[in-house]
Design a protein around this motif. Sequence first.
Motif, PDB file in Angstrom:
ATOM      1  N   TYR A 296       0.836  -1.107   0.165  1.00  0.00           N
ATOM      2  CA  TYR A 296      -0.130  -0.014   0.117  1.00  0.00           C
ATOM      3  C   TYR A 296       0.933   1.271  -0.001  1.00  0.00           C
ATOM      4  CZ  TYR A 296      -4.030  -2.886   0.970  1.00  0.00           C
ATOM      5  OH  TYR A 296      -5.028  -4.125   0.938  1.00  0.00           O
ATOM      6  N   ARG A 297       0.474   2.291  -0.711  1.00  0.00           N
ATOM      7  CA  ARG A 297       1.265   3.439  -0.871  1.00  0.00           C
ATOM      8  C   ARG A 297       0.041   4.442  -0.300  1.00  0.00           C
ATOM      9  NH1 ARG A 297       4.367   4.527  -6.773  1.00  0.00           N
ATOM     10  NH2 ARG A 297       6.166   3.271  -6.144  1.00  0.00           N
ATOM     11  N   LEU A 298       0.768   5.551   0.469  1.00  0.00           N
ATOM     12  CA  LEU A 298       0.182   6.662   0.859  1.00  0.00           C
ATOM     13  C   LEU A 298       0.054   7.567  -0.051  1.00  0.00           C
ATOM     14  CD1 LEU A 298       1.559   7.010   4.597  1.00  0.00           C
ATOM     15  CD2 LEU A 298      -0.676   6.247   4.167  1.00  0.00           C
ATOM     16  N   TYR A 299      -1.100   8.241  -0.300  1.00  0.00           N
ATOM     17  CA  TYR A 299      -1.477   9.340  -0.986  1.00  0.00           C
ATOM     18  C   TYR A 299      -2.503  10.303  -0.301  1.00  0.00           C
ATOM     19  CZ  TYR A 299       0.453   6.785  -5.062  1.00  0.00           C
ATOM     20  OH  TYR A 299       1.176   5.966  -5.917  1.00  0.00           O
ATOM     21  N   VAL A 300      -2.575  11.595  -0.817  1.00  0.00           N
ATOM     22  CA  VAL A 300      -3.265  12.540  -0.191  1.00  0.00           C
ATOM     23  C   VAL A 300      -4.407  12.934  -0.899  1.00  0.00           C
ATOM     24  CG1 VAL A 300      -3.448  15.038   0.615  1.00  0.00           C
ATOM     25  CG2 VAL A 300      -1.320  13.784   0.834  1.00  0.00           C
ATOM     26  N   ARG A 301      -5.680  13.070  -0.282  1.00  0.00           N
ATOM     27  CA  ARG A 301      -6.989  13.092  -0.959  1.00  0.00           C
ATOM     28  C   ARG A 301      -7.430  14.471  -0.483  1.00  0.00           C
ATOM     29  NH1 ARG A 301     -11.762   9.250   0.252  1.00  0.00           N
ATOM     30  NH2 ARG A 301     -11.464  10.072   2.305  1.00  0.00           N
ATOM     31  N   ILE A 316      -7.609  12.722  -5.725  1.00  0.00           N
ATOM     32  CA  ILE A 316      -6.265  11.877  -5.423  1.00  0.00           C
ATOM     33  C   ILE A 316      -5.066  12.498  -5.950  1.00  0.00           C
ATOM     34  CG2 ILE A 316      -5.048   9.905  -4.868  1.00  0.00           C
ATOM     35  CD1 ILE A 316      -7.617   9.541  -3.411  1.00  0.00           C
ATOM     36  N   GLN A 317      -4.402  13.323  -4.911  1.00  0.00           N
ATOM     37  CA  GLN A 317      -2.960  13.680  -5.374  1.00  0.00           C
ATOM     38  C   GLN A 317      -1.808  12.730  -5.073  1.00  0.00           C
ATOM     39  OE1 GLN A 317      -2.797  17.450  -3.164  1.00  0.00           O
ATOM     40  NE2 GLN A 317      -3.814  18.525  -4.837  1.00  0.00           N
ATOM     41  N   PRO A 318      -1.145  12.324  -6.006  1.00  0.00           N
ATOM     42  CA  PRO A 318      -0.109  11.381  -5.763  1.00  0.00           C
ATOM     43  C   PRO A 318       0.951  11.992  -5.192  1.00  0.00           C
ATOM     44  CG  PRO A 318       0.090  12.019  -8.175  1.00  0.00           C
ATOM     45  CD  PRO A 318      -1.162  12.951  -7.372  1.00  0.00           C
ATOM     46  N   VAL A 319       0.853  12.501  -3.929  1.00  0.00           N
ATOM     47  CA  VAL A 319       1.986  13.249  -3.172  1.00  0.00           C
ATOM     48  C   VAL A 319       2.223  12.134  -1.987  1.00  0.00           C
ATOM     49  CG1 VAL A 319       1.786  15.309  -4.135  1.00  0.00           C
ATOM     50  CG2 VAL A 319       0.508  14.866  -2.167  1.00  0.00           C
ATOM     51  N   ARG A 320       3.680  12.356  -1.702  1.00  0.00           N
ATOM     52  CA  ARG A 320       3.942  11.436  -0.223  1.00  0.00           C
ATOM     53  C   ARG A 320       3.467  12.387   1.091  1.00  0.00           C
ATOM     54  NH1 ARG A 320       9.697  10.583  -2.098  1.00  0.00           N
ATOM     55  NH2 ARG A 320       9.282  12.353  -3.289  1.00  0.00           N
ATOM     56  N   HIS A 321       3.596  13.525   0.907  1.00  0.00           N
ATOM     57  CA  HIS A 321       3.279  14.407   2.042  1.00  0.00           C
ATOM     58  C   HIS A 321       2.194  15.351   1.889  1.00  0.00           C
ATOM     59  CE1 HIS A 321       7.508  13.274   3.408  1.00  0.00           C
ATOM     60  NE2 HIS A 321       7.879  13.480   2.096  1.00  0.00           N
ATOM     61  N   TYR A 322       1.774  15.927   2.834  1.00  0.00           N
ATOM     62  CA  TYR A 322       0.800  16.789   2.785  1.00  0.00           C
ATOM     63  C   TYR A 322       1.276  18.171   2.092  1.00  0.00           C
ATOM     64  CZ  TYR A 322      -2.419  14.552   6.035  1.00  0.00           C
ATOM     65  OH  TYR A 322      -3.172  13.911   6.777  1.00  0.00           O
ATOM     66  N   PRO A 323       0.300  18.698   0.982  1.00  0.00           N
ATOM     67  CA  PRO A 323       0.832  19.885   0.627  1.00  0.00           C
ATOM     68  C   PRO A 323       0.959  21.218   1.264  1.00  0.00           C
ATOM     69  CG  PRO A 323      -1.314  19.463  -0.434  1.00  0.00           C
ATOM     70  CD  PRO A 323      -0.908  18.253   0.679  1.00  0.00           C
ATOM     71  N   VAL A 324       0.399  20.959   2.535  1.00  0.00           N
ATOM     72  CA  VAL A 324       0.239  22.262   3.373  1.00  0.00           C
ATOM     73  C   VAL A 324       1.610  21.974   4.247  1.00  0.00           C
ATOM     74  CG1 VAL A 324      -0.932  23.543   5.445  1.00  0.00           C
ATOM     75  CG2 VAL A 324      -2.178  22.324   3.267  1.00  0.00           C
ATOM     76  N   VAL A 325       2.707  22.472   4.141  1.00  0.00           N
ATOM     77  CA  VAL A 325       3.984  22.208   4.842  1.00  0.00           C
ATOM     78  C   VAL A 325       4.308  23.206   5.954  1.00  0.00           C
ATOM     79  CG1 VAL A 325       6.349  21.601   4.410  1.00  0.00           C
ATOM     80  CG2 VAL A 325       4.768  21.206   2.397  1.00  0.00           C
TER      81      VAL A 325
END
Length: 674
Positions: A296-301, A316-325
Amino acid sequence: MRLWPGKKSDTDSTITEAQISAQLYREYKCSARDFWLANITTAMKFYLGEQWTQAELDILAERGQADIVINRIFPIVQQKLAQLSAHRATIRTLPVEGGDNKKALLWNMMIDYVLQQSHFDLVETQMKRDHIVKGLGYYFAYIDPFADDGRGEVKVRSLKPELVFVDPNSQEPDFSDADNILISRKMTVRQAANMFPNKEDKIVDAAGEILDDDEPQAAQTSVDQRALNRGNVGHLTSTVDPKYTQPVRIIERFTRVQILHHLVTSVELQEQDVVDHKTYLQVYKDDPRYEAADVYRLYVRRIVSAGENVELAKEIQPVRHYPVVPSPNIFLETPFPMGDVGNLIGMQREKNKRRSIQIHSANHASTPKILYEEGTINEEIWDEEMHKVGGRLPYQLGATGNPPIIIQGLSLPNAFFTQEGQLDHDMDFSAGVFPMSHGDTSQAPETLGATLAMEEYSNRRLQPNVDMLGHAKKVLGEVIIDLCQDHYTLPKYVRVVGDEGGEEMWVNSGEDHLDRESRYDVVVEGGRFAPTNRMATQQIAARLHEIGLLDKVSAVELTDLPNKDKIIERIDEISQLQGALQQMQEKIEDLEGINQTLQREVAQQQIKSTTDEYRNLEKKELLETKAAEQLFREQLNMALKAFRGELNLALKEAKQTGRNSGEPEKPNSEKAKK
C-alpha cells in the motif's frame, strides 16, 4: 460520533464529504486552538504597534498619561527576518539507488522553475515572518489550473496560520501524523465562482453558511495605533451586486489514504518494481515470470466544499506528504507552537508603561500643582501666567494669612532610567538580536575577531529556526517533484533563469527524464553566512588565493558577487585560453629551438660545402698538375725514345761508313762524351 462516507447515522442517511469537512472544521476549532489564536493575534498586534487595549487607554486618559508606544518588537522581528534570509537554503535533488545524475540536474531546474513562477522570495518572506511572529508558517504547493493558458502550473504560496486547521492529536513537527488538515477561507461568492466556474449555482446556494467564529476580531485600540490588516478591514459587501458579494465558507480538506499497489519481482532477473493495481492486472497477472505481493502506498486525498453540503472538487493527489507544509518555531508537540514575539510582550508592556510614566513625570515638573485657599487667586490669570517665563502671579491673603504654595512634582529615581537600558538588553537577549545587528556601533567590539565571535554566537541562536525551515523546504521539494511528475505529462518547454542572472535553460517536461516512476531524494543545501562572517570569509579566501593555496574558482564561490556563475565560466574560459596559449608558447619555443638548430646545421653545411668546394678545387688542380706532369713525362719519354732512336740510327750509320772505308772505326771521345 464522527460519521464517514458510506456510514449511516441513526436516521439511516449517508453523510457526504462536504458534511464531514464542516464537522471537522467545527471540531478542530477547539478551546486550545482559540487560546493559541488569541496569543498569535496579540503577537501580531504588538508587532504592528497595537499595544494598548481600550481599557488601558481609558485609564491613561483618566490619569493624564500619554499612550505612547516605543515599538522595540518591530525592529527585532525585521532584523531576525533579515538574518534568516541571509541563511537562505536552496532545494536540490539527488537520484535514489544510483539513478541518472543528469535527470536529477533537470529536476533541480524544474524546482527552480516552479519557485520562480511562484515569486518564491515574497512567499518565503511572508512565511518566515509568520514563523517568527506567530510561531508557525506554512508553505502550500498547489496546481493553478488557470495558468499557462489553461494548461496549469505547479506553484507555491504561503498560508496564514489562522486559516489552517490541523488535527489537534498531531505530535510531529511537520504534522505528518495528522488525520486531516483543513484550509478554511471566507471569500465572496464571486471569488469562489472564479475558482470553480462550473459550480457557480451551488456556491450561491452555500452562501451565508458556517460564518460564525470567523477570523479573530481586531483589538480595541486607538485609531492612531490601528493597522489596517485583514482583521480590521473585515468582510465588505456591495449594493451593486449583492448576490455575488455575499460571504461563503470554502473548506479544502486534505487527508491521507492508502491505495493498493503490487510489488512485482522478476523470477529470472530478481528485479523488483511497484505498480498500481490496473497495471498489475493488464501486464503482470497470471504471468509465471513474475511474483507479486500486495503493498500500500500513501497518497493525499483533496476535497473542496462550500458551506455545509456543497462539494466542489475531489481528487487523489499522488504526493507523499501533505501539500500544506508547516514550519513551527518553538514546537511544543502540538499543532499550536509559540513564536518569538510571545516572549517579548511582557517586556514591551513594561517599556511602554515606563516611558508613559517618564512623560507624565516631565509634565508634572513643567506644570506644578498649586495649594491655595479659595478666593485668594484669580485662577484664569494663574493658568495663563504659570507657563510664561517671568510670569506674574497675583494673590491676596486669605483667612490663614498664608500665600499659595506651589508643589513641585517628585523626580524619578536614577534607577528608573538605568533599568530601561537593562530592559532593552533583556529584549535583545531574549530574541537573540543585539544592538550591533541594528547598526548601533556604541557597543561594537574594537577588533574584527571579536566582532566575528559575537556574530557567530548570535547566529547559533538561529540554528533551531534554520533546522525547522530547512526541513520544511525539504518536504516542499518532495511535494513539488510529486506534483510535477503527475501534472507535466505533455511536452512543455520551461525557461529557467539562475538566481544570480544565469543563462536561460530549456527543459522538455514531457520526455522520459521527467517520468513518473523515478524516485529522487531532496536535500537542502546550507545558506550563506551572516554579513560580517561572509566578508571575513571573502577576505580569507582572497588571501589564500594570493599565496597560492586556493584557486580562483573556489575564491569566487565564497563571495556574493552578482552573476557569480558567469564569472566562474569566464574564469574557466580564461584558464582554457591561458592553457592553450601556454601550449602554443611551448610549441613556439620548441620551433624556435628547432629553427636555431637548423640554422646552425645550415651554417655548418655551408662551411662544409665551401670547404668541400676548396678541396675539390685543390683536387682538381692536383689532378690537372698530375695530368700535365704525366703528359710532360710521356712527352719526355717520347723525346728520349726518339733521341735514342736517332742515336742508334746514327751509330748504325757510323758503323756502316767505317766498314766501307776499310779503316777500323776509332772511338770518338767527344761523341762518346756527348
